[in-house]
Design an enzyme around this catalytic site. Sequence first.
Site, PDB file in Angstrom:
ATOM      1  N   ASP A  39      -9.708  22.114  83.985  1.00  0.00           N
ATOM      2  CA  ASP A  39     -10.902  20.498  84.474  1.00  0.00           C
ATOM      3  C   ASP A  39     -10.681  20.477  85.134  1.00  0.00           C
ATOM      4  OD1 ASP A  39     -11.596  18.655  83.420  1.00  0.00           O
ATOM      5  OD2 ASP A  39      -9.822  17.025  83.149  1.00  0.00           O
TER       6      ASP A  39
ATOM      7  N   HIS B 282     -14.447  21.503  86.174  1.00  0.00           N
ATOM      8  CA  HIS B 282     -15.906  20.800  86.722  1.00  0.00           C
ATOM      9  C   HIS B 282     -16.024  21.018  88.600  1.00  0.00           C
ATOM     10  CE1 HIS B 282     -16.272  17.360  83.541  1.00  0.00           C
ATOM     11  NE2 HIS B 282     -14.603  17.824  83.293  1.00  0.00           N
TER      12      HIS B 282
ATOM     13  N   GLY C 288     -17.132  11.295  81.291  1.00  0.00           N
ATOM     14  CA  GLY C 288     -16.775  10.117  81.562  1.00  0.00           C
ATOM     15  C   GLY C 288     -15.623   8.801  80.474  1.00  0.00           C
TER      16      GLY C 288
ATOM     17  N   ASP D 268     -17.985  20.176  90.824  1.00  0.00           N
ATOM     18  CA  ASP D 268     -17.576  18.416  91.127  1.00  0.00           C
ATOM     19  C   ASP D 268     -15.907  18.371  91.557  1.00  0.00           C
ATOM     20  OD1 ASP D 268     -17.713  17.411  89.004  1.00  0.00           O
ATOM     21  OD2 ASP D 268     -18.447  15.712  89.892  1.00  0.00           O
TER      22      ASP D 268
ATOM     23  N   HIS E  16     -17.007  15.879  75.752  1.00  0.00           N
ATOM     24  CA  HIS E  16     -15.026  15.779  75.764  1.00  0.00           C
ATOM     25  C   HIS E  16     -14.590  13.751  75.228  1.00  0.00           C
ATOM     26  CE1 HIS E  16     -16.032  16.550  80.255  1.00  0.00           C
ATOM     27  NE2 HIS E  16     -14.844  16.397  80.472  1.00  0.00           N
TER      28      HIS E  16
ATOM     29  N   HIS F  35     -13.464  25.131  80.067  1.00  0.00           N
ATOM     30  CA  HIS F  35     -13.407  23.575  81.155  1.00  0.00           C
ATOM     31  C   HIS F  35     -12.758  23.193  82.054  1.00  0.00           C
ATOM     32  CE1 HIS F  35     -13.430  19.288  79.674  1.00  0.00           C
ATOM     33  NE2 HIS F  35     -13.187  18.843  80.384  1.00  0.00           N
TER      34      HIS F  35
ATOM     35  N   GLU G  73      -9.432  13.201  74.850  1.00  0.00           N
ATOM     36  CA  GLU G  73      -8.877  13.029  76.153  1.00  0.00           C
ATOM     37  C   GLU G  73      -7.917  11.616  76.452  1.00  0.00           C
ATOM     38  OE1 GLU G  73      -9.022  13.703  80.627  1.00  0.00           O
ATOM     39  OE2 GLU G  73     -10.715  13.807  79.154  1.00  0.00           O
TER      40      GLU G  73
END
Length: 366
Positions: free
Chosen positions: A303, A28, A184, A30, A211, A26, A214
């Site tokens: 993350d 990202h 998102g 970006d 996701h 996991h 969370e």
Amino acid sequence: MSVILDVDAPRPSAEQVLKAPKALLHDHLDGGLRPQTILEIAQEIGHELPADDAESLGRWFAESADSGSLVRYLETFDHTVAVMQRAEDIARVARECVEDLAADGVVYAEVRYAPEQHVTGGLTLDEVVSAVQLGFEEGVAAADGKIVVRQLLTAMRHQARSREIAELSVAWRDRGVAGFDIAGAEAGYPPTRHLDAFEYLQRENSHFTIHAGEAFGLPSIWQAIQWCGADRLGHGVRIIDDITVGDDGAVQLGRLAAYVRDMRIPLEMCPHSNIQTGAAASIAEHPIGLLTRLRFRVTVNTDNRLMSQTSMSKEMGALVEAFGYTLEDLRWFTINAMKSAFLPFDERLAIIDDVIKPGYAELGAL
């Protein structure tokens, strides 16, 4: 065999943690850019940044992510996504991502991003995936093949392109894409809004993570698993809400928590990120401690490395400090992740047997 309850076992040093082979599920794309790279691309394209040197910019990202303001936290991604709109820039970011992970001892990584967020400069979705793949391949070559990297294509849960992105992930699955994800805001955007995409992926025998659990609680996890058929849970930290610990220390699992553990559904846990988003007050109080003790399929992840100023070594080092974990425990987390990877079984087994186990044995793991 994990020795998580062996309080007398020696704790690994920071150097051992860095050298230990790691598997990352996991992360990202970006959320892991180098500040200097952001600066250089922003200058080329005329994008205004909140700081004009790499050190100050890195500090701004960390402070914004820690601010407690969701608006300011999301603003950080406005800047990283802005510099990832040209094919050459996307490829550079992807290449540097692999180089940074390899330098941190990561031997397998699945890196996710949302192709739909990188088309404002005129690229097609296919061109975005191609640029990322080019960068990944360059990064693997620069690391002398000591890391295996796959893409996860993410659809934004507040948009309506999930079926399109799911089809894109299937089209690319033999060319570097391992699976699909949605991300998102969870509240107000349940995964069941995207059932069409998940049912399509199931028909295509394709892997996906969601996701869930969370920022939102048990209903999000329940829908992700029982309605959508998720192979893994992105975060899943709120499964702790279905676990009761009595005054005498006795633990009672609710139906959903028991199902998640019984079915060995992997939890993609990101400790430092969870503290930033308020899902945990500190590393020592993070549910990962109890979930690990109860032998859920726990994995450790980063993350957003830039926003959390983190790495796999930092995440694992913090767990060693908070819970007294040993090299054997870190190996357990790593093998959990590798077992849960969206990679063919024989390839997963080869990495476990030929890379992870020998790597830990060399460091002194029993």
